[in-house]
Write a protein that holds these residues in place. Structure first.
Motif, PDB file in Angstrom:
ATOM      1  N   PRO B 308     -78.584   2.010 -43.240  1.00  0.00           N
ATOM      2  CA  PRO B 308     -79.579   0.937 -43.158  1.00  0.00           C
ATOM      3  C   PRO B 308     -80.885   1.298 -42.093  1.00  0.00           C
ATOM      4  O   PRO B 308     -81.555  -0.176 -41.712  1.00  0.00           O
ATOM      5  CB  PRO B 308     -78.255   0.326 -42.083  1.00  0.00           C
ATOM      6  N   THR B 310     -82.928   2.605 -42.775  1.00  0.00           N
ATOM      7  CA  THR B 310     -84.579   1.730 -43.073  1.00  0.00           C
ATOM      8  C   THR B 310     -84.925   0.559 -43.343  1.00  0.00           C
ATOM      9  O   THR B 310     -85.976   0.586 -43.081  1.00  0.00           O
ATOM     10  CB  THR B 310     -84.248   2.245 -44.395  1.00  0.00           C
ATOM     11  N   ILE B 311     -84.448  -0.850 -42.826  1.00  0.00           N
ATOM     12  CA  ILE B 311     -84.852  -1.892 -42.903  1.00  0.00           C
ATOM     13  C   ILE B 311     -85.763  -2.190 -41.537  1.00  0.00           C
ATOM     14  O   ILE B 311     -86.136  -2.818 -41.769  1.00  0.00           O
ATOM     15  CB  ILE B 311     -83.051  -2.514 -42.591  1.00  0.00           C
ATOM     16  N   MET B 312     -85.562  -1.302 -39.786  1.00  0.00           N
ATOM     17  CA  MET B 312     -85.581  -1.548 -38.661  1.00  0.00           C
ATOM     18  C   MET B 312     -87.612  -0.683 -38.914  1.00  0.00           C
ATOM     19  O   MET B 312     -88.562  -1.206 -38.798  1.00  0.00           O
ATOM     20  CB  MET B 312     -85.113  -1.639 -37.831  1.00  0.00           C
TER      21      MET B 312
END
Lengths: 88, 381
Positions: B308, B310-312
């Protein structure tokens, strides 16, 4: 590990790690608490899938399944047990 | 090793092919397409032949299971040649990635093979005349009508809208948002080309009006009333990643143009390349292209790992690379002097295209707020 309560700790830890200082009970509605934006919701879905090595099926991708730590634990239990646990 | 690449390219085989494709079939025509405000069908067909529309899809759906780190390098290379072409890849990636991630088995089987080959071209329909970054202000409404939905509203600034076959459309369903997969030729849909745009004019933008458009129940993709936290965020994440990688390509194009120009250009008997202030600008382009690529590689490998974070990481990569591309292209115009404003050189186009990347898929200001929020959250741990 099939007891839904076993899945709750890492989920709770992930949320509190992102939002430290919150008093979060497993039955608290994290969306109603107001600190979950769409970005974090997506991160939550990804976290659950990566941590428990599951693919959440389409019929389980719904807001209610991710509303509380308790429900997310139930969701993981349902998916890992092949859907034998009661559906919310 | 070059100034912009450390060690062997992770795309060793495909990268060479993509690089040649960009050098031979995109770079020589990018200015012409910019003026014509159109990418020719033949070029889109070549992307199909090379399997570059959605290579991240698994082989059973027509892809080559290309890792996201490699997809990013493809988008960087294409962005080096032409941001309008890269924009078409970006929105197609967002649509194909959405069907792969959130689609039903039936939707995947029906749509992914055609999305993989480019037989179906996708467009991402979120922005409206009165809502861009504030996506929750959507005025497009979908009302359940018994056996499906009736959708009414207007989408604007839709990249690839003039040629798209499949629309990933967001609409309000009650108090929340839902997403729909809509064939562009559905009765009630009107596509109006938008021309005269400052940047990426070749990306064939359109306004899409929906007048009581009836959709079958199967058009819904992802969870009803929860698209904002799932389909929309997931698709925008892929879009940000692609734009970040394409922006690295823009910086490299600026570098190539400026090294070439300053090597040839003389001022009072001295080569421009000898001037220290020129060399500083060149150095900044080298460093920012490498830094941007590393940030993209980080975001790509986190995607490959399903992490997760990866989003930031995509937010950070897009913020850095798009703002660095604006700086690099502004300096490129400056280095070229009056020539920089001329259609005889590519740098004016690079500047106009770079500015677009700071607006789409989350404006620079929205990124600054989001990234800073993350920093303050971390500080409380």
């Amino acid at each position: 590990m099939t007891d839904p309560t076993d899945y709750r700790a890492p989920i709770r830890e992930f949320i509190l790690n992102r939002f430290p200082g919150f008093e979060l009970r497993d039955e608290d509605d994290i969306f109603a608490l107001g600190f979950v934006n769409s970005l974090f919701a997506m991160e939550l879905v990804m976290f659950v899938e990566k941590t428990f090595q599951i693919k959440v099926p389409n019929n389980e991708i719904r807001l209610d399944s991710f509303r509380t730590v308790e429900r997310m634990g139930d969701l993981v239990a349902r998916v890992t047990s092949g859907g034998r646990a009661p559906v919310l | 090793m070059t100034t912009t690449m450390i060690g062997p390219d992770p795309l060793a085989g495909p990268a060479e092919e993509v690089r040649h494709f960009v050098d031979d079939e995109i770079v020589p025509h990018a200015d012409e397409w910019d003026r014509a405000e159109r990418i020719p069908r033949e070029l889109l067909g070549r992307i199909s032949e090379l399997g570059l529309w959605a290579p991240f899809l698994p082989p059973e759906h027509g892809g080559s299971a290309m890792p996201w780190t490699h997809v990013g390098r493809v988008h960087e290379e294409v962005g080096r040649g032409c941001s309008s072409v890269r924009s078409l890849l970006t929105v197609h990636t967002m649509v194909a990635g959405t069907v792969q991630r959130w689609g039903t088995d039936e939707q995947r089987a029906r749509l992914l093979p055609a999305l993989a080959t480019g037989e179906l071209l996708g467009a991402f329909c979120l922005s409206e005349p009165d809502s861009g970054s504030a996506a929750d202000a959507s005025g497009t409404v979908a009302v359940a009508d018994g056996d499906g939905w009736t959708v009414t509203g207007t989408k604007k600034w839709i990249t690839g809208g003039q040629i798209a076959d499949l629309l990933l459309l967001f609409a309000r369903t009650g108090d929340a948002m839902s997403a729909f997969l809509v064939p562009a030729d559905t009765p009630g849909i009107t596509v109006t080309p938008l021309t005269g745009m400052m940047g990426t004019p070749g990306s064939m933008l359109a306004q899409i009006d929906l007048d009581s458009v009836h959709l079958d129940a199967e058009a819904l993709v992802g969870p009803e009333n929860w698209a904002a936290g799932t389909v929309m965020t997931g698709a925008l994440d892929l879009g940000r990643f692609s734009v970040a990688c394409g922006s690295v390509g823009v910086i490299r194009a600026c570098l190539d143009a400026c090294v070439d120009y300053t090597t040839r250009r003389q001022v009072k008997g001295t080569g421009l390349a000898e001037l220290p202030l020129i060399r500083r600008k060149i150095s900044d382009m080298v460093v920012s292209s490498r830094a941007g690529r590393l940030l993209c590689a980080e975001a790509g490998s986190l995607k490959d790992a399903g992490d997760p974070a990866t989003i930031m990481a995509s937010w950070v990569a897009k913020y850095y690379a798009s703002t660095a591309a604006t700086r690099a292209s502004a300096e490129a115009v400056q280095i070229h002097g009056a020539n920089g404003f001329s259609p005889e050189y590519p740098v004016a186009r690079l500047y106009r295209d770079a500015r677009v990347a700071e607006v789409i898929e989350g404006s620079t200001e929205l990124q600054q707020l989001t990234i800073a929020d993350e920093a303050y959250r971390e500080a409380r741990r």
